[in-house]
Design an enzyme around this catalytic site. Structure first.
Site, short mmCIF file in Angstrom:
data_model
loop_
_atom_site.label_atom_id
_atom_site.label_comp_id
_atom_site.label_asym_id
_atom_site.label_seq_id
_atom_site.Cartn_x
_atom_site.Cartn_y
_atom_site.Cartn_z
N THR A 19 5.66 4.64 5.51
CA THR A 19 6.35 5.66 4.74
C THR A 19 7.39 6.43 5.55
OG1 THR A 19 4.32 5.91 3.51
CG2 THR A 19 5.90 7.72 3.34
N ARG A 27 -0.46 -2.32 -6.21
CA ARG A 27 -1.08 -1.25 -5.43
C ARG A 27 -0.08 -0.09 -5.29
NH1 ARG A 27 0.34 1.30 -0.14
NH2 ARG A 27 -1.61 1.96 0.81
N VAL A 28 -0.54 1.12 -5.59
CA VAL A 28 0.28 2.31 -5.42
C VAL A 28 -0.25 3.10 -4.23
CG1 VAL A 28 0.98 4.51 -6.45
CG2 VAL A 28 0.92 2.44 -7.84
N GLY A 29 0.66 3.48 -3.34
CA GLY A 29 0.28 4.23 -2.15
C GLY A 29 0.72 5.68 -2.23
#
Lengths: 506, 506
Positions: free
Chosen positions: A251, A279-281
């Site tokens: 990120t 997939r969500v981070g």
């Protein structure tokens, strides 16, 4: 670093929200802070990461100086990072298990407005799509539907098309380096399959290497493949290359304060390599990756980088904002954020979320400290090997960058700086700031912000300029000055509170 | 209410996490609380909503009594609600703009473990997929990838397939009632198009009706179509049917405490009607729709229902949990949650998120109050017209349900109950609970929990049994007893603290 495809979407959509802090308007002071991820940065590639941060600061500052808002600045800074293949966001993101770039991004402003996209393919600048969603949140969609704050997957691509926002092909977002990483990981998988068929435990022999697939901000040993020299020779323990050639694939984030006194924060990420499609981070999640709290007199924002799956239940960016907002000792608050709020809640009881938790946190706070004076504090911390950061204020000729490093266990580095800004009084000339005794106020902040005399590092890396007035505190019990070994290089320019700052109107 | 397709996925995946609260084990006391959404429930359909809640409680309590965990109970309660077409989740969900059911769901346990899906098509029981993700979070995925906490869109369908979790067709999830709503909304859209082509302002003439497309938990006037009698006659102001035939199309939720002392909470929703495909709402978001905080001695959980886009920046479920956790006056805390934490941050500054904010909040708290005694408090609040709730404890012969109503402006209803439970001491017999004076402890709780004498409603609806010891407080300045008009019917059975409870071991 201009976007390769398309321009910013229709600028007429954007409403510049301007608010005047506490009766003082147009302080003519703005700042941008960015990070390019916490993890492991090899010294060889350090410059690439810091150059990306520098470019991001410069582009954002140009916008701020031209009257842009903090939301503009955050969007622009992150666009620059997204367009740079060295970062894991936008162009150059990690590929998911199916070889697709799926982006997470979020942005939040002083007014509680938010926009976010998650697991979204085909978007080169997810932060701009998130920003568009933020702006649109004040306006009903067609047919008076409530505008969404958070759109994911193919739906976000449809949304982008509907809003005439640039949609790319997946291929155009795949950088050479990302393709190479993906291919290597695919070969790891083939290797595992072969080992499995031969009845050996593929996990055991690959322990030293494979966790890098998942632990998003731990060292990515790009060349540290577990692959044997040839597929004919399959050793029980594959020969690992010791050389740590990083790619910190994590990120990025930015925080800005504009001349109107407003704050914004944003994050963007390509997520972990070979991730589960869909997939969500944390970079997509308000309160986890990005958060802003603003009550005028005081405001704080936080963006984080780290192992996403260990962050969700901690709501760590919101938690950090609350701690920093309420604290008189931001460095101590940062230690508590990492040690208690994040690490302290990992696996409490018998939770046992898989993988090793790690985090980097960047926070900015601004508050009125006396009539017409606003104290702006920058503080960061990480328990990863390194954390790449940069800052630029409207009074700086150039961005200041730092690669904060720590190698001793238990890893924990915190640092920061603060600056007192004299606001220009325009709207309420009757409210004259009282002229206080300089020494009194200085003493107060000295206590509050661990002010130490301007520091000069022993070891100087000419390519890395330190953050202003940076205060490094690698961990409890160590010297509160900047450690000479692992840690940051400090620039001459200091951002400490000194009498000169009293008159600063910049 | 058995699922129509497939069974629960492979039970061997599930790890029963058991923890003993404060040295007291196996208290043999468990409870389940559910809500079927805040919004407007017509009196005609009230029974359908409450029956769904009752069925959910019964199924969950059967699991709890058979030794199931709170996570089992939450999953099962919400499955029952998902399978019931009257609720907007699972089968019978609202359709998105493209006519597709896209589900949001999340679940969290005492240990900070979470699982969530967002904007996920083709899943009849999204809560079970979320629960599978929670369970899998302790185990690496294939190839040692970090297991995700949050999977969205088509990726979640792939994940389900990979885990041999049942995947349905979209058609099998579309209930007749949802299809009818969708068709009506589509006709509204056609009508708008016609109005637009005729040069009239379609928004203006439809103001009274169309916001229902967006405001998820505001009155859904199913028959209140803005459509003119025939497409030939297009009046300037369409004839609105005054009759309020509801469908409360909003999030459902559940909170449970099991005999091992663990807590879990979950939410599930089909989202707003005609929503942007890919839109993710609060039911999918930990900290927004669902949150649990557990430190053993004390634990609290919250699930919410309401206008999702107004919740994101407030992180309202986490905020509510913190308030309830720290408060000695839960009813007052609930008022602050709704008035300050939620409504108070709407449009602060110039934010202006489109639409009218509305919320329903359900919280449960448990804490050790003296040696061997645990006080379990249930508290809810809403500023919508109505809120459908139910509860069942292991000592209740049947679930207790309530349709909490408020019609006077400004709308605000809060209510709750508490029960003192004597834990059985097994593991630490040396720690004998001190025998305290009953009267002393009673006095203390009386003060803390607004205990009032058992109440009996004037107006009694035989089909609605009240929650035990329910305390309704419609808003500041009004009577603290249950208003006789709008508000809840109270059952004979009370859950107030009284001397009888002192001996309760249930």
């Amino acid at each position: 670093m201009a976007p390769r495809q398309g321009e910013l979407p229709d600028q007429s959509l954007y409403t510049s929200v301007r608010r005047y802090a506490s009766g003082y308007d147009h302080p003519d002071y703005s700042c941008i802070f960015v990070h390019a991820g916490a993890g492991y940065h090899s010294t060889e590639n350090e410059q690439k990461h810091l150059r990306a941060c520098r470019n991001a600061c410069q582009a954002a500052m140009a916008a701020l100086k031209a009257g842009g808002t903090s939301t503009d600045a955050v969007e622009i800074a992150i666009r620059v990072l997204e367009d740079d293949p060295v970062t894991n966001c936008g162009y150059g993101s990690n590929l998911n298990f199916d070889g697709v770039v799926e982006a997470d991004a979020s942005i939040m402003d002083s007014f509680g407005r938010t926009g976010a996209v998650g697991a979204t393919p085909q978007i080169q600048n997810p932060i701009s799509l998130a920003r568009l969603i933020l702006e649109r949140s004040s306006q009903p969609l067609t047919l008076k539907r409530v505008p969404p704050n958070f759109v994911v997957g193919e739906g976000a691509v449809d949304y982008a098309r509907e809003q005439r926002f640039p949609v790319n092909t997946n291929e155009s977002l795949v950088a050479h380096s990302a393709r190479i990483r993906f291919s290597k990981w695919q070969k790891e998988i083939e290797y595992q399959e072969i080992m499995k068929r031969r009845g050996r435990d593929p996990d055991k022999s690959l322990t030293a290497d494979l966790p890098l697939l998942g632990a998003s901000n731990r060292p990515i040993q790009e060349s540290g493949s577990a692959l044997p020299p040839t597929t004919q020779e399959l050793p029980g323990t594959p020969q690992l290359l010791e050389q740590k050639v990083d790619l910190v694939t994590d990120t990025v984030g930015a925080i800005s304060i504009d001349r109107y006194g407003n704050m914004a924060a944003g994050s963007s990420s390509g997520g972990i390599g070979m991730k589960q499609p869909g997939r969500v981070g944390p970079a997509a999640l308000i309160g986890v990756g990005t958060f802003v709290k603003d009550r005028g007199e005081r405001q704080a924002a936080t963006v984080v980088s780290g192992t996403g799956e260990h962050m969700l239940h901690t709501l760590i960016s919101a938690q950090a904002v609350n701690r920093i907002y309420d604290s008189n000792d931001e460095l101590d608050a940062m230690k508590k954020i990492i040690n208690e709020d994040f690490m302290g809640t990992q696996g409490y009881g018998k939770a046992n979320i898989w993988g090793e938790p790690a985090i980097g946190v960047m926070s900015v706070k601004a508050e009125n400290v006396s009539s017409g004076k606003r104290l702006i504090s920058f503080v960061f911390g990480h328990n990863t090997d390194s954390f790449a950061l940069a800052s630029m204020t409207s009074s700086d000729p150039a961005p200041k960058t730092i690669m904060s490093r720590v190698s001793r266990e238990p890893k924990l580095a915190v640092g920061g700086s603060s600056r007192l800004v004299q606001m220009q009084i325009k709207t309420h000339p009757e409210e004259k700031p009282k002229k206080e005794k300089t020494s009194k106020r200085l003493g107060k902040h000295d206590k509050k912000y661990h002010i130490s005399p301007p520091l000069k590092s022993e070891k100087r890396n000419s390519l890395v300029s330190g953050l202003e007035g940076l205060h490094i505190d690698s961990r409890d019990g160590e010297s509160s000055g900047p450690p000479s070994g692992d840690n940051a290089d400090i620039d001459d320019d200091t951002w400490l509170i000194d009498p000169a700052d009293e008159e600063e109107t910049v």
